[in-house]
Design a protein around this motif. Structure first.
Motif, PDB file in Angstrom:
ATOM      1  N   HIS B 184       0.821  -1.169   0.075  1.00 30.17           N
ATOM      2  CA  HIS B 184       0.153  -0.084   0.072  1.00 30.17           C
ATOM      3  C   HIS B 184       1.028   1.166   0.099  1.00 30.17           C
ATOM      4  N   CYS B 219      -4.725   5.746  -0.068  1.00 25.25           N
ATOM      5  CA  CYS B 219      -3.757   4.898  -0.434  1.00 25.25           C
ATOM      6  C   CYS B 219      -3.301   5.121  -1.769  1.00 25.25           C
ATOM      7  N   GLU B 221      -1.062   3.361  -3.615  1.00 23.47           N
ATOM      8  CA  GLU B 221      -0.298   2.293  -4.441  1.00 23.47           C
ATOM      9  C   GLU B 221      -1.500   1.226  -4.969  1.00 23.47           C
ATOM     10  N   CYS B 223      -3.540  -1.514  -4.833  1.00 20.34           N
ATOM     11  CA  CYS B 223      -3.744  -2.578  -3.910  1.00 20.34           C
ATOM     12  C   CYS B 223      -4.741  -3.675  -3.928  1.00 20.34           C
ATOM     13  N   HIS B 227      -9.016  -0.185  -3.522  1.00 17.61           N
ATOM     14  CA  HIS B 227      -7.750   0.627  -3.477  1.00 17.61           C
ATOM     15  C   HIS B 227      -8.417   1.921  -3.179  1.00 17.61           C
ATOM     16  N   MET B 230      -9.681   3.166   1.003  1.00 25.01           N
ATOM     17  CA  MET B 230      -9.011   3.206   2.197  1.00 25.01           C
ATOM     18  C   MET B 230      -8.298   4.275   2.341  1.00 25.01           C
TER      19      MET B 230
END
Ligand SMILES: [Cu+2]
Lengths: 60, 249
Positions: B184, B219, B221, B223, B227, B230
């Motif tokens: 992340h 976040c 990256e 993920c 994604h 979060m």
């Protein structure tokens, strides 16, 4: 002797004015970016923090 | 129509706003440095943009009228040297402040408190390892996004969370960032933080928040499927308020 005189110097004639105008153009845009935009953003932020510091001082 | 009104809606939090350019307002010295470097580089880029556009415009404009301009150039030593050295100098001018800033931001000098941020699919978990509660356990909690159908008036979609990171202002805070499943990325634009959260690895960044406020991040990256859901919410409060919050934990 050729019928038509060789065409020379066309590059040199133009290159100085072109580079000058190019840099002037770029310089104008960059100057506006820095003095017209960037400095305003920074001053606004500094004013905010100066005010904040003043507020903190008066509370103590 | 409602969407249009939302565009001009004033939000007093530090959040991304619709169609906004440039940065969110900075809250740490790190972010101020990043902003300064960005504007510096943009200054040089504008000069280059002006020069290149003007030359291109001119070449196109005079092409039919003046086909001879480059006829006698086969090789130009001087110009070769010039157009090698000048860009190199410009790159150096950009590179030096960039490296100084990079190493300055990397430095974590005597943090007053440490917060561990752990990325999960798909939420964050925070640990306040410096503090323990009455049972002798460290303070830790999870932070989930508020689903769209539970959003209350004024809450931000895909940005607001049920619990947020509480931090005191004017305090050196260290974030230790890691992940438990996939990679992340812990990112808060206003604080100038963007650090990968790798499983089995600890990364650290520091933040010195200079003003009270609510700071949002996401976040950063890719993920997995959630994604986008979060987000990271940081509430910076005064020290007494922070201690009060700490007592309630
Ligand atoms: Cu993630």
């Amino acid at each position: 002797m050729s019928a038509i005189a060789p065409i020379t110097g066309t590059l040199k004639k133009r290159i100085f004015t072109d580079i000058t105008i190019g840099f002037a153009l770029g310089g104008a845009m960059a100057s506006y970016w820095w003095w017209g935009f960037h400095n305003g953003v920074i001053n606004k932020r500094e004013d905010y923090y100066a005010k904040l510091a003043q507020l903190k001082n008066s509370e103590e | 129509m409602l969407n249009l009104l939302n565009m001009i809606n004033i939000i007093y939090n530090d959040v991304p706003t619709p169609y906004s350019c440039y940065f969110q307002d900075s809250a740490t010295p790190n972010q101020e440095g990043i902003l300064e470097l960005h504007d510096n580089i943009m200054f040089y880029l504008f000069i280059i943009l002006g020069l290149v556009s003007w030359m291109l415009f001119n070449i196109v404009r005079t092409y039919t009228k003046n086909p001879m301009a480059y006829k006698y150039i086969k090789h130009g030593q001087t110009i070769e040297i010039l157009w090698t050295i000048l860009p190199a100098v410009i790159l150096l001018i950009i590179a030096f402040p960039s490296f100084i800033l990079l190493y300055l931001c990397d430095e974590v000098i005597s943090p007053a408190m440490t917060i561990k941020a752990i990325g999960y699919q798909w939420y964050w978990k925070y640990e306040y390892s410096d503090f323990i509660n009455d049972n002798g356990e460290t303070i830790e909690f999870e932070s989930y996004v508020i689903p769209d159908d539970l959003l209350e008036e004024g809450q931000l979609r895909l940005l607001d969370t049920d619990t947020s990171i509480m931090v005191p202002v004017d305090t050196h805070i260290r974030f230790v960032v890691t992940a438990a499943d996939v990679i992340h990325d812990f990112c808060i634009p206003s604080l100038g933080i963007k650090v990968d959260a790798n499983p089995g690895r600890l990364n650290q960044v520091s933040a010195l928040i200079q003003r009270e406020g609510v700071f949002y991040g996401q976040c950063s990256e890719l993920c997995g499927i959630n994604h986008c859901a979060m987000p990271i919410k940081v509430e910076a409060v005064s020290l007494p308020k922070f201690l009060e919050w700490l007592n309630d934990q």
